[in-house]
Design a protein around this motif. Structure first.
Motif, PDB file in Angstrom:
ATOM      1  N   TYR A 152       0.869  -1.269  -0.008  1.00 14.95           N
ATOM      2  CA  TYR A 152       0.208  -0.014   0.089  1.00 14.95           C
ATOM      3  C   TYR A 152       0.741   1.125  -0.100  1.00 14.95           C
ATOM      4  CZ  TYR A 152      -2.850   3.771   1.686  1.00 14.95           C
ATOM      5  OH  TYR A 152      -3.644   5.213   1.938  1.00 14.95           O
ATOM      6  N   PHE A 153       1.894   1.191   1.116  1.00 19.24           N
ATOM      7  CA  PHE A 153       2.870   2.406   0.781  1.00 19.24           C
ATOM      8  C   PHE A 153       3.434   2.780  -0.250  1.00 19.24           C
ATOM      9  CE2 PHE A 153       2.581   1.714   5.690  1.00 19.24           C
ATOM     10  CZ  PHE A 153       1.585   2.600   6.083  1.00 19.24           C
ATOM     11  N   ILE A 154       3.926   1.717  -0.677  1.00 20.03           N
ATOM     12  CA  ILE A 154       4.746   1.847  -2.148  1.00 20.03           C
ATOM     13  C   ILE A 154       3.929   2.265  -3.113  1.00 20.03           C
ATOM     14  CG2 ILE A 154       5.739   0.521  -4.068  1.00 20.03           C
ATOM     15  CD1 ILE A 154       6.699  -1.549  -1.534  1.00 20.03           C
ATOM     16  N   ALA A 155       2.573   2.032  -3.250  1.00 19.57           N
ATOM     17  CA  ALA A 155       1.770   2.151  -4.517  1.00 19.57           C
ATOM     18  C   ALA A 155       1.248   3.801  -4.156  1.00 19.57           C
ATOM     19  CB  ALA A 155       0.416   1.572  -4.329  1.00 19.57           C
ATOM     20  N   GLU A 156       1.172   4.273  -2.973  1.00 15.06           N
ATOM     21  CA  GLU A 156       1.101   5.697  -2.371  1.00 15.06           C
ATOM     22  C   GLU A 156       2.333   6.486  -2.461  1.00 15.06           C
ATOM     23  OE1 GLU A 156      -1.913   7.045  -1.467  1.00 15.06           O
ATOM     24  OE2 GLU A 156      -2.729   5.162  -2.260  1.00 15.06           O
ATOM     25  N   LYS A 157       3.465   5.794  -2.679  1.00 20.69           N
ATOM     26  CA  LYS A 157       4.827   6.559  -2.781  1.00 20.69           C
ATOM     27  C   LYS A 157       5.068   7.209  -1.577  1.00 20.69           C
ATOM     28  CE  LYS A 157       4.703   7.629  -7.744  1.00 20.69           C
ATOM     29  NZ  LYS A 157       3.690   6.432  -8.105  1.00 20.69           N
ATOM     30  N   LYS A 158       5.082   6.401  -0.343  1.00 22.45           N
ATOM     31  CA  LYS A 158       5.280   6.826   0.993  1.00 22.45           C
ATOM     32  C   LYS A 158       6.501   6.096   1.412  1.00 22.45           C
ATOM     33  CE  LYS A 158       1.036   8.890   2.676  1.00 22.45           C
ATOM     34  NZ  LYS A 158      -0.385   9.066   3.718  1.00 22.45           N
ATOM     35  N   ASP A 159       7.546   7.013   1.338  1.00 18.40           N
ATOM     36  CA  ASP A 159       8.692   5.855   1.668  1.00 18.40           C
ATOM     37  C   ASP A 159       9.249   6.034   3.254  1.00 18.40           C
ATOM     38  OD1 ASP A 159       9.700   8.395   1.995  1.00 18.40           O
ATOM     39  OD2 ASP A 159      11.030   8.309   0.177  1.00 18.40           O
ATOM     40  N   ALA A 160       8.502   6.943   3.916  1.00 19.39           N
ATOM     41  CA  ALA A 160       8.830   7.016   5.523  1.00 19.39           C
ATOM     42  C   ALA A 160       7.531   6.906   6.202  1.00 19.39           C
ATOM     43  CB  ALA A 160       9.605   7.968   5.785  1.00 19.39           C
ATOM     44  N   PRO A 161       6.479   6.083   6.301  1.00 15.44           N
ATOM     45  CA  PRO A 161       5.153   6.092   6.891  1.00 15.44           C
ATOM     46  C   PRO A 161       5.559   5.949   8.445  1.00 15.44           C
ATOM     47  CG  PRO A 161       5.540   3.757   5.909  1.00 15.44           C
ATOM     48  CD  PRO A 161       6.703   4.838   5.302  1.00 15.44           C
ATOM     49  N   LYS A 162       4.523   6.797   9.087  1.00 15.24           N
ATOM     50  CA  LYS A 162       4.660   6.624  10.477  1.00 15.24           C
ATOM     51  C   LYS A 162       3.512   5.662  11.087  1.00 15.24           C
ATOM     52  CE  LYS A 162       6.996  10.963  11.155  1.00 15.24           C
ATOM     53  NZ  LYS A 162       7.162  12.217  12.058  1.00 15.24           N
ATOM     54  N   ILE A 163       3.592   4.832  11.867  1.00 14.30           N
ATOM     55  CA  ILE A 163       2.624   3.809  12.219  1.00 14.30           C
ATOM     56  C   ILE A 163       2.624   3.755  13.696  1.00 14.30           C
ATOM     57  CG2 ILE A 163       1.938   1.532  11.800  1.00 14.30           C
ATOM     58  CD1 ILE A 163       3.827   1.473   9.183  1.00 14.30           C
ATOM     59  N   ALA A 164       1.275   3.624  14.194  1.00 12.81           N
ATOM     60  CA  ALA A 164       0.976   3.442  15.401  1.00 12.81           C
ATOM     61  C   ALA A 164       0.346   2.107  15.698  1.00 12.81           C
ATOM     62  CB  ALA A 164       0.118   4.427  15.863  1.00 12.81           C
ATOM     63  N   VAL A 165       0.586   1.366  16.790  1.00 15.15           N
ATOM     64  CA  VAL A 165       0.267   0.251  16.887  1.00 15.15           C
ATOM     65  C   VAL A 165      -0.735   0.059  18.082  1.00 15.15           C
ATOM     66  CG1 VAL A 165       0.871  -2.333  17.690  1.00 15.15           C
ATOM     67  CG2 VAL A 165       2.427  -0.766  16.073  1.00 15.15           C
ATOM     68  N   PHE A 223      -2.559   2.953  11.376  1.00 13.90           N
ATOM     69  CA  PHE A 223      -2.456   1.830  12.506  1.00 13.90           C
ATOM     70  C   PHE A 223      -2.334   0.522  12.122  1.00 13.90           C
ATOM     71  CE2 PHE A 223      -4.889   5.551  14.230  1.00 13.90           C
ATOM     72  CZ  PHE A 223      -4.233   5.568  15.734  1.00 13.90           C
ATOM     73  N   PHE A 224      -1.661  -0.180  13.085  1.00 16.18           N
ATOM     74  CA  PHE A 224      -1.837  -1.551  12.810  1.00 16.18           C
ATOM     75  C   PHE A 224      -2.272  -2.152  14.099  1.00 16.18           C
ATOM     76  CE2 PHE A 224       1.355  -5.600  13.936  1.00 16.18           C
ATOM     77  CZ  PHE A 224       0.183  -6.632  13.707  1.00 16.18           C
ATOM     78  N   GLY A 225      -3.598  -2.745  14.164  1.00 14.34           N
ATOM     79  CA  GLY A 225      -4.358  -3.295  15.115  1.00 14.34           C
ATOM     80  C   GLY A 225      -3.920  -4.952  15.160  1.00 14.34           C
ATOM     81  N   GLU A 226      -3.551  -5.408  16.340  1.00 13.31           N
ATOM     82  CA  GLU A 226      -2.949  -6.653  16.490  1.00 13.31           C
ATOM     83  C   GLU A 226      -3.879  -7.641  16.397  1.00 13.31           C
ATOM     84  OE1 GLU A 226       1.299  -5.661  18.269  1.00 13.31           O
ATOM     85  OE2 GLU A 226       0.005  -6.672  19.729  1.00 13.31           O
ATOM     86  N   ALA A 227      -5.183  -7.242  17.006  1.00 16.04           N
ATOM     87  CA  ALA A 227      -6.376  -8.038  17.055  1.00 16.04           C
ATOM     88  C   ALA A 227      -7.694  -7.258  16.480  1.00 16.04           C
ATOM     89  CB  ALA A 227      -6.274  -8.592  18.557  1.00 16.04           C
ATOM     90  N   GLY A 228      -8.757  -8.217  16.797  1.00 16.58           N
ATOM     91  CA  GLY A 228     -10.122  -7.566  16.276  1.00 16.58           C
ATOM     92  C   GLY A 228     -10.573  -6.291  16.837  1.00 16.58           C
TER      93      GLY A 228
END
Length: 326
Positions: A152-165, A223-228
């Motif tokens: 997804y990030f490659i397609a959006e041309k985001k090479d340094a995305p910031k992610i919250a878990v 965001f990365f949601g580790e569970a439902g």
């Protein structure tokens, strides 16, 4: 190979003394204890899978069940109740890799085979006290989602995305899920950063924690949601904070609500899932084998992991799960 439990050996001895074949034992009704870790939809799927698995196996199942509510002491108390009630096997997703060991050892000492699903004990105790562990590999789970996020990030041309878990890392499998996610993501997008990581496995808490994260880190990309609960909570927070179109969600564990969000495809972009029903069936099958003296030589019994990463995937899941049970 893991030894046959004392209770099974005794049962087989009685059968032999009576001049009956082992097949006779396999036709008898089953009394099984089932413990669900929490109230998330995944465990409703496990429950249905256990029930369906019993019918498919031609066994009448008397299931004694409870929800541990993420509490090891409640889990322990219920295991003691199951031992006293004379169950033939226990199926459990342990709350704690270490804290659940004592109670499970008491079941083992009573000659009751214990089958883990989804989560289990630490490696040493698992090898000692567990008959089988039905599991979708947590590292592979995270890796599949990390790859989807990277694409997804490659397609959006985001090479340094910031992610919250939003994590469920009070259980070890969720720690491993994150490792798989990070390794796969950074292999394709080396500049990706994890900028926040907090517990938020239950929906209400996940919404609150994710909202706070968005306020504290206004430049979060995903965001990365580790569970439902974490996955759906992150999506709801993104929408409530007016971040639709700016922040996306990658998460685990399909439910009707999550599939609806994926179908909409404005916030949730990919979901990795282990079927609750499928895992429940597998766990019961291993419990039956253990009761019949046929526990697997390799304790870990793998189950498939599915990836959903399009609106069409979400709609297909909803059609296949019209009853809403994952």
């Amino acid at each position: 190979m893991k030894l046959v439990t004392r209770a099974t050996m005794l049962a087989l001895g009685i059968i032999a003394a009576a001049g009956l074949s082992p097949a006779f034992a396999q036709d008898k009704d089953l009394k099984v204890g089932a413990i669900y870790m929490d109230a998330q939809g995944f465990y409703a799927g496990v429950r249905k899978g256990i029930q369906t698995g019993a019918a498919d196996a031609g066994r009448k199942l008397n299931i004694i069940e409870t929800n541990a509510q993420g509490d090891a002491s409640k889990e322990s108390s219920f295991i003691d109740s199951l031992i006293s009630s004379g169950v033939q096997a226990i199926i459990v997703s342990p709350v704690s890799a270490d804290g659940s060991s004592r109670a499970i050892r008491r079941a083992y000492d009573a000659g009751i085979p214990v089958v883990c699903y989804n989560t289990c004990l630490n490696d040493a105790d698992m090898k000692e006290y567990i008959s089988a562990y039905a599991v979708g590999d947590p590292y592979d789970f995270g890796s599949k989602l990390g790859n989807a996020a990277a694409d997804y990030f490659i397609a959006e041309k985001k090479d340094a995305p910031k992610i919250a878990v939003l994590n469920c890392e009070f259980v070890e499998v969720c720690v491993t899920r994150r490792k798989g996610f990070e390794d796969a993501l950074k292999a394709k997008v080396p500049g990706a950063q994890i900028v926040a990581n907090q517990e938020g496995a239950v929906l209400d808490k996940a919404v609150s924690v994710a909202s706070t994260m968005l306020s504290s880190n206004p430049d979060i990309d995903a965001f990365f949601g580790e569970a439902g609960g974490a996955t759906l909570g992150a999506a709801r927070a993104v929408k409530s904070q007016g971040k639709t179109g700016q922040v996306v969600v990658f998460g685990g564990d399909m439910t009707t609500e999550i599939a609806q969000e994926l179908s909409d495809f404005t916030v949730i972009k990919a979901v990795v899932d282990i079927s609750g029903q499928g895992l429940g069936k597998l766990a019961l099958a291993q419990a039956i084998k253990s009761v019949d003296g046929q526990a697997p030589a390799d304790i870990k019994v793998p189950y498939d992991i599915d990836v959903y990463k399009s609106s069409e995937d979400g709609k297909a899941w909803l059609k296949a799960h019209a009853d809403g049970i994952p």
